[in-house]
Design a protein around this motif. Structure first.
Motif, PDB file in Angstrom:
ATOM      1  N   ALA A 137       0.828  -1.207   0.000  1.00  0.00           N
ATOM      2  CA  ALA A 137       0.000   0.000   0.000  1.00  0.00           C
ATOM      3  C   ALA A 137       0.860   1.254   0.000  1.00  0.00           C
ATOM      4  CB  ALA A 137      -0.935  -0.004   1.207  1.00  0.00           C
ATOM      5  N   THR A 138       1.915   1.252   0.786  1.00  0.00           N
ATOM      6  CA  THR A 138       2.826   2.404   0.815  1.00  0.00           C
ATOM      7  C   THR A 138       3.461   2.615  -0.555  1.00  0.00           C
ATOM      8  OG1 THR A 138       3.296   2.038   3.152  1.00  0.00           O
ATOM      9  CG2 THR A 138       4.873   3.375   1.928  1.00  0.00           C
ATOM     10  N   TYR A 139       3.898   1.548  -1.200  1.00  0.00           N
ATOM     11  CA  TYR A 139       4.500   1.619  -2.526  1.00  0.00           C
ATOM     12  C   TYR A 139       3.509   2.158  -3.554  1.00  0.00           C
ATOM     13  CZ  TYR A 139       7.010   0.260  -6.729  1.00  0.00           C
ATOM     14  OH  TYR A 139       7.640   0.269  -7.948  1.00  0.00           O
ATOM     15  N   ALA A 140       2.226   1.809  -3.401  1.00  0.00           N
ATOM     16  CA  ALA A 140       1.185   2.260  -4.335  1.00  0.00           C
ATOM     17  C   ALA A 140       0.590   3.609  -3.938  1.00  0.00           C
ATOM     18  CB  ALA A 140       0.082   1.214  -4.413  1.00  0.00           C
ATOM     19  N   ASN A 141       1.166   4.255  -2.925  1.00  0.00           N
ATOM     20  CA  ASN A 141       0.678   5.545  -2.426  1.00  0.00           C
ATOM     21  C   ASN A 141      -0.767   5.469  -1.944  1.00  0.00           C
ATOM     22  OD1 ASN A 141       3.081   7.018  -2.801  1.00  0.00           O
ATOM     23  ND2 ASN A 141       2.618   7.192  -4.982  1.00  0.00           N
ATOM     24  N   LEU A 142      -1.104   4.387  -1.286  1.00  0.00           N
ATOM     25  CA  LEU A 142      -2.424   4.196  -0.699  1.00  0.00           C
ATOM     26  C   LEU A 142      -2.295   4.172   0.820  1.00  0.00           C
ATOM     27  CD1 LEU A 142      -3.706   1.275  -2.974  1.00  0.00           C
ATOM     28  CD2 LEU A 142      -4.461   3.656  -3.035  1.00  0.00           C
ATOM     29  N   PRO A 143      -3.372   4.467   1.523  1.00  0.00           N
ATOM     30  CA  PRO A 143      -3.315   4.326   2.993  1.00  0.00           C
ATOM     31  C   PRO A 143      -3.233   2.856   3.361  1.00  0.00           C
ATOM     32  CG  PRO A 143      -5.537   4.881   2.270  1.00  0.00           C
ATOM     33  CD  PRO A 143      -4.663   4.947   1.055  1.00  0.00           C
ATOM     34  N   LEU A 144      -2.784   2.575   4.578  1.00  0.00           N
ATOM     35  CA  LEU A 144      -2.732   1.189   5.047  1.00  0.00           C
ATOM     36  C   LEU A 144      -4.140   0.600   5.007  1.00  0.00           C
ATOM     37  CD1 LEU A 144      -0.333   1.433   8.127  1.00  0.00           C
ATOM     38  CD2 LEU A 144       0.214   0.979   5.741  1.00  0.00           C
ATOM     39  N   LEU A 145      -4.229  -0.650   4.586  1.00  0.00           N
ATOM     40  CA  LEU A 145      -5.526  -1.309   4.475  1.00  0.00           C
ATOM     41  C   LEU A 145      -6.045  -1.687   5.851  1.00  0.00           C
ATOM     42  CD1 LEU A 145      -4.831  -3.691   1.468  1.00  0.00           C
ATOM     43  CD2 LEU A 145      -5.932  -1.454   1.437  1.00  0.00           C
ATOM     44  N   LEU A 146      -7.256  -1.265   6.149  1.00  0.00           N
ATOM     45  CA  LEU A 146      -7.874  -1.617   7.424  1.00  0.00           C
ATOM     46  C   LEU A 146      -8.489  -3.004   7.339  1.00  0.00           C
ATOM     47  CD1 LEU A 146      -9.711   1.686   8.394  1.00  0.00           C
ATOM     48  CD2 LEU A 146      -7.668   0.718   9.434  1.00  0.00           C
ATOM     49  N   PRO A 147      -8.640  -3.662   8.491  1.00  0.00           N
ATOM     50  CA  PRO A 147      -9.339  -4.943   8.508  1.00  0.00           C
ATOM     51  C   PRO A 147     -10.793  -4.744   8.061  1.00  0.00           C
ATOM     52  CG  PRO A 147      -8.229  -4.551  10.599  1.00  0.00           C
ATOM     53  CD  PRO A 147      -8.141  -3.287   9.810  1.00  0.00           C
TER      54      PRO A 147
END
Length: 95
Positions: free
Chosen positions: A53-63
């Motif tokens: 997610a960090t590499y794709a510039n996205l926020p961390l995925l929540l459960p």
């Protein structure tokens, strides 16, 4: 990004299950090196989906089961520690 898997990808879904299971990680040291609190992740910091997610510039995925979470536009994490797809992975299955 949508994640499926076992403890290697679980972002804490097991902590929100309304059943008694052995695969919870809601106590120290789980999560302490990155989040400074117990996260339900089967490690003490980030998991592979966090790096993706960090590499794709996205926020961390929540459960998926995180209370109040209903915006899946950036993805969601469905992984659960102890998950399996074969009948042999269910200890209550009698073969």
């Amino acid at each position: 990004m949508f994640m499926f898997g076992d403890s290697l990808f679980d972002a804490g879904n097991n902590d929100f299950l309304n059943i008694s299971i052995d695969y919870k990680a809601d106590f120290p040291p789980y999560g302490e090196t990155f989040f400074n609190f117990s996260t339900g992740r089967s490690c003490d910091g980030r998991i592979l989906p966090d790096f993706a997610a960090t590499y794709a510039n996205l926020p961390l995925l929540l459960p998926y089961l995180y209370p109040g979470f209903n915006n899946f536009s950036n993805g969601v994490n469905f992984a659960s520690a102890g998950a399996g797809v074969l009948p042999q992975t269910d200890p209550e299955t009698v073969l």
